[in-house]
Design an enzyme around this catalytic site. Structure first.
Site, PDB file in Angstrom:
ATOM      1  N   LYS A  74       6.050  -8.220  -6.823  1.00  0.00           N
ATOM      2  CA  LYS A  74       4.639  -7.884  -6.621  1.00  0.00           C
ATOM      3  C   LYS A  74       4.129  -7.094  -7.822  1.00  0.00           C
ATOM      4  O   LYS A  74       4.843  -6.224  -8.343  1.00  0.00           O
ATOM      5  CB  LYS A  74       4.513  -7.060  -5.331  1.00  0.00           C
ATOM      6  CG  LYS A  74       3.081  -6.773  -4.885  1.00  0.00           C
ATOM      7  CD  LYS A  74       3.086  -6.002  -3.566  1.00  0.00           C
ATOM      8  CE  LYS A  74       1.693  -5.744  -3.021  1.00  0.00           C
ATOM      9  NZ  LYS A  74       1.712  -5.014  -1.734  1.00  0.00           N
ATOM     10  N   SER A 149      -1.200  -7.042   1.753  1.00  0.00           N
ATOM     11  CA  SER A 149      -1.605  -7.246   0.378  1.00  0.00           C
ATOM     12  C   SER A 149      -0.594  -8.037  -0.461  1.00  0.00           C
ATOM     13  O   SER A 149      -0.965  -8.579  -1.502  1.00  0.00           O
ATOM     14  CB  SER A 149      -1.846  -5.896  -0.291  1.00  0.00           C
ATOM     15  OG  SER A 149      -0.663  -5.125  -0.310  1.00  0.00           O
ATOM     16  N   SER A 173       1.874  -4.594   4.556  1.00  0.00           N
ATOM     17  CA  SER A 173       1.638  -5.548   3.467  1.00  0.00           C
ATOM     18  C   SER A 173       2.798  -6.453   3.109  1.00  0.00           C
ATOM     19  O   SER A 173       2.609  -7.398   2.345  1.00  0.00           O
ATOM     20  CB  SER A 173       1.190  -4.811   2.212  1.00  0.00           C
ATOM     21  OG  SER A 173      -0.181  -4.535   2.303  1.00  0.00           O
TER      22      SER A 173
HETATM   23  N1  GLN Z   1      -3.603  -3.832   5.237  1.00  0.00           N
HETATM   24  C1  GLN Z   1      -3.274  -2.442   5.108  1.00  0.00           C
HETATM   25  C2  GLN Z   1      -4.304  -1.751   4.242  1.00  0.00           C
HETATM   26  O1  GLN Z   1      -5.202  -2.402   3.861  1.00  0.00           O
HETATM   27  C3  GLN Z   1      -1.898  -2.271   4.563  1.00  0.00           C
HETATM   28  C4  GLN Z   1      -1.806  -2.355   3.094  1.00  0.00           C
HETATM   29  C5  GLN Z   1      -0.412  -2.195   2.603  1.00  0.00           C
HETATM   30  O2  GLN Z   1       0.544  -2.193   3.376  1.00  0.00           O
HETATM   31  N2  GLN Z   1      -0.287  -2.017   1.307  1.00  0.00           N
HETATM   32  O3  GLN Z   1      -4.229  -0.594   3.964  1.00  0.00           O
END
Ligand code: GLN
Length: 478
Positions: A74, A149, A173
């Site tokens: 990532k 994400s 994410s």
């Molecule tokens: N969807 C969650 C957020 O928007 C988690 C994001 C993540 O785990 N980096 O904060």
């Protein structure tokens, strides 16, 4: 040629294929699937060089634990000499001078880094639509989001563009995109994998996680990158895990907690059906199921969004156009910092910085931030109580199946609510894994999640393997 790493390793050791050919095949597929927008940067030359070294090691009979394992990383995890953008204009041309500990350990174990994957900017989002490099697409249907994400990492594994991938999981994410793309996504206990070199979003919640096609591959990577790191004071003072060796042990008893009807009420109908179907399979196999109330579940999402935005607002203060990264061109007398942050950050990141600054401000600190800290403690304690008589808890990964691109973009709160089942594991610091669990009637993947007590990562992977085999009719995936 593009199956799991374990399968590749067997075939490489039997002399049926070579690492270099496999990397070339992956590079070819990456090109073929470019429209999915899974990668921000492809490191073809470095990967081919590393593959040749791996071939030499195999030929010499001295392969390391992950020799020739092709990994997509990532793009918020530092890679020396390969740009690391966080999918932000702010770091568009940022080339780190060091590797994250996880990357360093992957390389030391013989893995091949093939490139950097797309994400929501600074890992803030659940759909991979908030990327300065454009949205990524679900490999099962290009009009749908891959989740976020870590969308690019999930696509890369699902579309067979690598063997395994690293993601980061602050509130789901790794798990949610894994579910949306039909692969496995594992978030370890907080402190199990070093965060050194992971660009900080919300430091008390962030963990690097692993996406793969099989639990074996997850375990192999976990064992290679986990363990204490003197450069991250929040890592547990423990040696790397040895989860792969323990995977085969079939649990003598398995006690699974399941959710009461009212928590599932707001889920999409097909998610509810999926949950009921899979728990019936567990019941039929003699697994002991108990319905558990997890108190404070209504506080999961609000608590998460107060703490995550507060920490983000502080962590992102470093992007000021002065020390590194993007700097906006300014006229004489204009403020560089304001101009840089205005042009460098996307809308979602700005929304989070403003929310976070607000909840930390003197007048509202007690009302929001302090209250959220208290709620977080209660949530963690409620989990610990529930786990006293359970091995794992079974939850959906997401209350909704993959949604269409654009469908939730105009409504940030609707997007935040999609994180309902994932954020609590980060608040409590516990390990959790999303497993593929069939498809919707329109052919989009669904995922189910297992969560375990703090520190029970190895056991969680063992149960995950057991459940997957059971759900697949006793057949191993491969
Ligand atoms: N969807 C969650 C957020 O928007 C988690 C994001 C993540 O785990 N980096 O904060």
């Amino acid at each position: 040629m593009t199956g799991s790493y374990a399968e590749f390793r067997r075939r490489r050791q039997a002399g049926e294929l070579r690492c270099r050919d496999v990397v070339e095949a992956f590079l070819h597929r990456i090109e073929e699937y470019r429209d999915l927008n899974a990668f921000i940067t492809v490191a073809a030359d470095d990967a081919l060089r590393a593959a040749e070294e791996s071939d030499a090691r195999f030929d010499a009979g001295t392969p390391r634990a992950l020799e020739g394992c092709v990994v997509a990383v990532k793009d918020n995890i530092s890679t020396r000499g390969i740009r690391t953008t966080c999918a932000s204009r702010m770091l568009e041309n940022f080339v780190p001078v060091y590797d994250a500990t996880a990357v360093e350990r992957l390389k030391a174990a013989g893995a091949v880094i093939i490139g950097k994957t797309n994400l929501d900017e600074f890992a803030m989002g659940s759909s991979n639509e908030h990327s300065a490099f454009g949205p990524a697409r679900n490999p099962h249907h290009p009009d749908y989001v891959p989740g976020g994400s870590s969308g690019g990492s999930a696509i890369a594994v699902a579309a067979r563009l690598c063997h395994v991938a690293l993601g980061s999981d602050t509130g789901g994410s790794v798990r949610q995109p894994a579910a949306f793309c039909g692969v496995i996504g594992f978030k370890p206990s907080y402190g199990r994998i070093s965060r050194y070199g992971l660009v900080a979003f919300a430091s008390s919640l962030d963990q690097i996680g692993i996406l793969a096609q099989t639990v074996e591959d997850v375990a192999a990577v976990f064992d290679a990158i986990s363990g204490h790191d003197p450069r991250d004071a929040t890592t547990l003072p423990e040696p790397p895990t040895q989860s792969l060796a323990a995977l085969e042990e079939v649990p003598e008893t398995l006690h699974v907690g399941i959710l009461p009807e009212h928590i599932l009420r707001d889920c999409h109908e097909e998610v509810r059906e999926c949950y009921q179907h899979h728990l019936a399979l567990l019941r039929d196999a003699g697994v002991q199921l108990t319905t558990v109330e997890i108190p404070y579940s209504s506080a999961w999402v609000p608590t998460y969004y107060v703490i995550a935005t507060a920490e983000a607002s502080s962590n992102l203060a470093r992007y000021d156009g002065v020390r590194y990264g993007f700097r906006a061109p300014v006229e004489e007398g204009e403020d560089v910092i304001t101009a840089t942050r205005t042009a460098g950050f996307g809308a979602e990141v700005k929304r989070r910085i403003m929310l976070g600054t607000y909840v930390l401000s003197a007048g509202y600190y007690d009302a929001y931030y302090r209250k959220a800290q208290r709620a977080r403690r209660l949530i963690a304690e409620a989990y610990a109580r529930a786990f006293a008589s359970l091995h794992v808890l079974l939850l959906p990964t997401s209350p909704v199946p993959p949604f269409r691109l654009g469908e939730r973009l105009e409504d940030p709160v609707a997007m935040y609510l999609a994180d309902y089942f994932t954020v609590s594991a980060n608040l409590a610091g516990i390990p959790a894994v999303s497993l593929p669990a069939g498809k919707t009637r329109s052919g989009l993947p669904l995922g189910l999640q297992l969560q375990a007590p703090y520190g029970a990562d190895e056991a969680l992977l063992r149960y995950a393997r057991f459940c997957l085999q059971l759900w697949r009719g006793g057949q191993d995936l491969r």
